[in-house]
Design an enzyme around this catalytic site. Structure first.
Site, PDB file in Angstrom:
ATOM      1  N   CYS A   1       0.947  -1.063  -0.272  1.00  0.00           N
ATOM      2  CA  CYS A   1       0.134  -0.271  -0.011  1.00  0.00           C
ATOM      3  C   CYS A   1       0.747   1.132  -0.013  1.00  0.00           C
ATOM      4  CB  CYS A   1      -0.759  -0.013   1.632  1.00  0.00           C
ATOM      5  SG  CYS A   1      -2.574   0.854   1.212  1.00  0.00           S
ATOM      6  N   HIS A   2       0.297   2.158   0.803  1.00  0.00           N
ATOM      7  CA  HIS A   2       1.263   3.014   1.123  1.00  0.00           C
ATOM      8  C   HIS A   2       2.507   3.096   1.945  1.00  0.00           C
ATOM      9  CE1 HIS A   2      -2.341   4.853   0.285  1.00  0.00           C
ATOM     10  NE2 HIS A   2      -2.284   6.331   0.438  1.00  0.00           N
TER      11      HIS A   2
END
Length: 184
Positions: free
Chosen positions: A113-114
């Site tokens: 994800c991030h």
């Protein structure tokens, strides 16, 4: 054939607040089922507060802090996402140094994800092919990485394997890939 990680210890690095809970608990469970010991590392002792997107989730006990442990104690590193988690970690010198040390010692790193924001700050994406949540595409390219929109990417172009995925929907593929790399 399932990966066998018996006797191995895997670090999971999370900020005191803001980790996407499923991106912590799902790989954690996969690592445990494969026979390894997962350990939660953070920048401070106590407990971390996980989130289910924007809502508070569960809290989890920290096993060690980034200034109390060394990457040499672990087989590999998992970086869960959530927007706030890597945003905090990338501003913490100890966390960035901890992540970079896994690359310096050629140990596999998995980020979802991030989480690649922390990899960017550690200057470890240059020349690497990876994926992430789509909003990081420009950041990764600006840091010298090749961003692709794929469920999971395993990049062995460098001293260690880098396993990346985009979002919680990719967790089954992410878990399978990280277990395979951690078993090598």
């Amino acid at each position: 054939m399932a990966a066998n990680l018996n006797g191995r210890t895997i670090a999971f690095l999370a900020a005191p607040e803001g980790t996407e809970q499923i991106e912590l608990t799902d790989p954690w469970s996969a690592v445990e089922k494969a026979g390894a010991t997962p350990r939660l590392v953070s920048t401070s002792s106590g407990r971390i507060q996980a989130f289910n997107h924007l809502d508070k989730g569960d809290t989890f006990p920290v096993d060690s802090t980034t200034d109390q442990t060394e990457p040499t104690e672990y087989t590999g590193l998992v970086l869960p996402g959530g927007v706030a988690n890597p945003d905090f970690l990338r501003t913490n010198e100890s966390a960035v140094a901890f992540v970079k040390a896994f690359f310096d010692t050629a140990k596999p790193v998995a980020a979802i994800c991030h989480a690649p924001w922390t990899l960017i700050e550690a200057d470890t994406v240059r020349g690497r092919r990876l994926t992430s949540y789509p909003s990081l595409r420009t950041d990764i390219r600006n840091a010298g990485g090749e961003w692709v929109d794929e469920q999971v990417v395993v990049c062995a172009n460098g001293p260690n394997a880098l396993i990346t995925s985009r979002r919680p929907d990719d967790l089954p593929a992410f878990d399978e890939a990280l277990l395979a790399e951690f078993a090598r």
